[in-house]
Each structure stands twice: as C-alpha cells, then as structure tokens.
Write an enzyme that holds these catalytic residues in place. Sequence first.
Site, PDB file in Angstrom:
ATOM      1  CG  ASP A 105      -1.001  -0.874   3.224  1.00 34.06           C
ATOM      2  OD1 ASP A 105      -0.263  -1.414   4.534  1.00 34.06           O
ATOM      3  OD2 ASP A 105      -2.129  -0.585   2.932  1.00 34.06           O
ATOM      4  CD  GLU A 199      -5.153  -1.754   7.863  1.00 32.91           C
ATOM      5  OE1 GLU A 199      -5.414  -2.274   9.117  1.00 32.91           O
ATOM      6  OE2 GLU A 199      -4.803  -1.107   7.488  1.00 32.91           O
TER       7      GLU A 199
HETATM    8 ZN   LIG Z   1      -2.627   1.179  10.088  1.00 34.47          ZN
END
Ligand SMILES: [Zn+2]
Length: 439
Positions: A105, A199
């Site tokens: 992401d 993340e």
């Molecule tokens: Zn990163």
Amino acid sequence: MAIDLFFSTFSHHIPQFRGMNVPAYNYSVLERFMRYVRIDTQSDPNSPTCPSTEKQKNLGRLLVQELKDLGIGDAEMDEWGYIYATLPSNSTREVPVICLCSHMDTSPETSGKDVRPEIKRNYQGGDIPLGTSGISILEGEHPELRHCLGHDIICTDGTTLLGADDKAGLAEIMDAIAFFQANPHIPHGSVRILFTPDEEIGRGANKVNLSKLGAKYGYTVDGESRGSIEDETFSADMAKIRFFGTNVHPGYAKGRLVNALKVAGTFIDSLPKQEWSPETTSGRQGFVHPYDMQGGVETATITLILRSFDDKDLAEYAHRLRALAQAAVQAYPGARFVIELTEQYRNMKNVLKDCPEVVEFAVEAISRAGMKPDLGSIRGGTDGSRLSFMGLPCPNLFAGGHSFHSKTEWISVQDMQAAVDMLVELVKIWDEKAQQEVA
Ligand SMILES: [Zn+2]
C-alpha cells in the site's frame, strides 16, 4: 534518519555484482518498479475491511503472476491480500528460513492514483522540476541528492506521490528472487516472501500468519537511504488523562462550578516547553506528546503519546504525567482525574539483541554490496517492531526512497540496484554461515 556523507556515489553505474562469480546481471528492478507504481494501492484508515482498499489486490495479483513467471510455484494471495511465496532451498546445508518483507500500500496522505513516474537520466545536480506542476525537488532541501550525481533519478510529475515507499522494496525483493532463479548454481537456503497490505495505516502485521510463514527471522525492506539498516524503534505507550469537574448553571455557579476545561488547560500549560516534546528532542531523546483534547465543563480528556527507546523511561514518564495532573487538580478544589495507559509497541532491539547475527549478517551484506553500513534507529515504529514481538525478529533494511508520502518523493535507480545486491548477498551469507549439512 542519518545520512552518511562518506559513501562512494560512483561505484554503481555499471550493472554488475561485485564480489560475485557472475560477470553481469541484467537487473529487472527498474522495469518492475515502473509497473508497480502505476497501480493505485492507497490504503484507507477509515475503512474497516482488510485490505482496507480492494484495489491493493490488483497489485497483489500482478505480483503473484510475476512470481509464478519466475518459477515460484507456491505464490499465493490470501483473502486478506497478503502474499506468501517461497524460494526453495538449493543448499546442502541446514539454513534457517528467512523472510523478506515489504508492503504494497501507499500512504493515505497523498494521492497514489495515476502515478506518472519520470526518469531523469544521469543527474548532474540542481533542482529537479516535476512535470508541469511548478513543484521542484529542491537540492537544498534534499541533501541526499548530492550522493546521486550520475544516477538515474525517478520522480513524479508533481501531482501524486511516487510510491517508492514501498514499491521499491517489492521490486528489489522480486529482482533478488529473479537473480537466484537465473543463477541456480549459487547456494541459498529457503527464503519466504511476504508482501503485506495496509502498512501505512498501522495494520500491516495484523493478519500475518507466522506459522504459515514458517520463517525464523525476517527483514523488512522499507528504509530510506542507501546503506542504512535499523534495528531499533521507539517503545510506545498512549495515555488518556480524563479530568472531571462539576457542571452547574453558570448563573448560579458561585462556589460550586468546577470547569474541567480549565483543569485540562492548566495541565497542558504545566508540560515543559523546552524539553520532553517532539518539537524539542531528537536522536535518542524521548518525549511525551499531547495530540488530542476533547471535552466540556463536566469532563475533558487529553490523549498523549509517550515515546522512548528505553522501556523503563515510559514508566517514569507516566509517573511524571500523573504528578502534573495531580498538581493541576489541586489548583481546582473539587476536580479529579483518572489516567489510563495503553501499551502500543516496543523497541525491536529488545528482541534483536538475543539474535545478533540477524543484524550482523545484514551489515555484512551491505558491506559486500559495496556500501558503508549505517546502523541506526527509527524515531517511530515499523511493522518489523510488531513482527519482532510476534516472534519474527525483523530489522529494517533500506529500500532507497526519499521524501516519503509526498509529491516530491524520489529514488535513484542505482540505489535500488544496490539494494538488490544487498539482498542477494544477505541470502548468500545465511547459507555460508550455516554449518550443519542436511542429514
Ligand atoms: Zn513504508
């Protein structure tokens, strides 16, 4: 993050692995990177689902296909959007299984839709204008550019982020796998590949299945400058301090009303102004940071984060906060408070100190790949700090990107190639250091 002023910037023009008995290797990291950044994978902190945005799976499907094209037959994406794959061991030795991890992401802070990457070949210094946006990457604000003379710099057209964080990590891991598949005579243990969603919104480790992963040690490839490795993060707690007053109609309040907002204001004002805050600390200093305040006359709640590299400091910080809150309520007879502490994450060093070879091998890999290792700490947390405490000791290796989460994000092609070299050397070192032959 520390910037190393001494490493050579000119050693990486020739696409060649130093210290390997392989004359030349055609890196695929650039082509992969350019494919990955064009796919929008922005995560969304307000979404309750996993992955937080379904579009992250578009990149996931491409990665699974590319892994299969590389001959990695077990590559798969699970229902949560996590990708698992194995580079099987070809070694005669018992090598611990290691995991290489990066995230798919991009940050919710800046758009990642319709990324149009631009390559500036053979950078010769100066500011880098971004498309027709009027925005430039300013040499004066990006001292790392000075280490990239002669490099090919990838940047955006100034309308989106680039996504080097962390598609550089993905592309580098993929290229390292491609290297081993193209050079089957080089011995290596089993390497597990883990690509995670979400993340950037702090959920990357949430659905990792460690028993399925089956790795003993891991490395996130999510750091910044060439040569850097991080084996320490903050330890982190959160404190909610709730002040209670007494609400009475203001026309008839004399001697009875106690205003929780004023107590809270007194508390905030009593926090040190020249120390113990994010705006007055750096390096290894810790801090407390009030970042949210809600309330009214009856109750007022202040939320703070507590940060230090040393767990013991956090208890002392909480003690100090309690004393300041106590002093604040004493100034307003009838007021009271409660404090509630929540553990957020812990310094990964607490785990990594018990398996020093994990960091030592990475430092050696960086050296062997022709760079000066720069071991540092992160004034924050990573997925690696959570994975370390879940049972997968996991320092953070550089991926090469700069100016994360912004339209001025950039990365050097040569630094990405250096990261591929590092990963290849790292996997080789784990095999070399393993003593025991397979029975
Ligand atoms: Zn990163």
